[in-house]
Design a protein around this motif. Structure first.
Motif, short mmCIF file in Angstrom:
data_model
loop_
_atom_site.label_atom_id
_atom_site.label_comp_id
_atom_site.label_asym_id
_atom_site.label_seq_id
_atom_site.Cartn_x
_atom_site.Cartn_y
_atom_site.Cartn_z
N ALA A 87 41.77 56.60 50.24
CA ALA A 87 42.38 55.34 51.18
C ALA A 87 43.43 54.39 50.42
O ALA A 87 44.27 53.91 50.84
N SER A 88 42.84 53.71 49.21
CA SER A 88 43.68 52.89 48.40
C SER A 88 44.95 53.35 48.05
O SER A 88 46.05 52.99 47.77
N GLU A 91 47.21 53.44 50.86
CA GLU A 91 47.91 52.33 51.30
C GLU A 91 49.00 51.76 50.17
O GLU A 91 49.87 51.12 50.72
N SER A 96 50.13 52.65 57.09
CA SER A 96 49.37 51.60 57.97
C SER A 96 47.73 52.02 57.80
O SER A 96 47.51 53.11 57.53
N GLU A 97 47.07 50.96 58.34
CA GLU A 97 45.69 51.52 58.42
C GLU A 97 45.28 52.65 59.34
O GLU A 97 44.48 53.34 59.07
N ASP A 98 45.72 52.38 60.54
CA ASP A 98 45.69 53.51 61.63
C ASP A 98 46.23 54.98 60.83
O ASP A 98 45.33 55.78 61.14
N LYS A 101 43.61 56.22 58.34
CA LYS A 101 42.22 56.50 59.14
C LYS A 101 42.73 58.05 59.73
O LYS A 101 41.62 58.87 59.68
#
Length: 148
Positions: A87-88, A91, A96-98, A101
């Motif tokens: 995840a990092s 990012e 984006s976070e969505d 995910k």
């Protein structure tokens, strides 16, 4: 997880894709990387040209993003990287976070299959046990001799 600059650039290119195209690219990339479903049945590779959601985007960008995502997920599965590091890394590529995910959800579903496929395709050399080695060595000179 360390990611090369080229891979990060390819992943960053996906940030500008529409949501439908992004999801289609991630799904197609994971399906192509796995090569089989959960039951072990081989799935045919899907060509990016035939994905309708990606037809509106420049093919060069799609290929670059597909290559970067393939390298990223194969390396993450091969080294069994924890989800927080994946995840990092996503990012850092400005997703984006969505979208992070979305990638994580699809990757978690495919990871066991991908690790199974990678374990079958490893390169290893056979080991020889209880053998004796002999070294044959021939000495030659650089002078030319005439044989009669």
């Amino acid at each position: 997880m360390e990611v090369s600059d080229k891979t990060t650039g390819g992943l960053a290119a996906m940030a500008d894709f529409p949501d439908k195209a992004f999801k289609a690219l991630v799904k197609t990339t994971l399906m192509n990387a796995c090569g089989e479903d959960a039951k072990g049945v081989a799935t045919p590779r899907k060509d990016l040209k035939n994905v309708e959601a990606l037809s509106e985007i420049d093919p060069i960008l799609v290929k670059g993003a597909h290559l970067a995502l393939t390298k990223f997920i194969v390396e993450a599965a091969k080294t069994d990287v924890p989800p927080s590091q994946i995840a990092s890394a996503l990012e850092e590529a400005k997703l984006s976070e969505d979208r992070v995910k979305t990638v994580m959800t699809m990757f978690d579903q495919c990871k066991p299959i991908l690790r199974k496929v990678l374990s079958r395709n490893k390169t290893s050399f056979p080991q020889l046990l209880r053998t004796e080695w002999r070294l044959d060595h021939h000495m030659r000179s650089r002078s030319i001799e005439q044989v009669s």
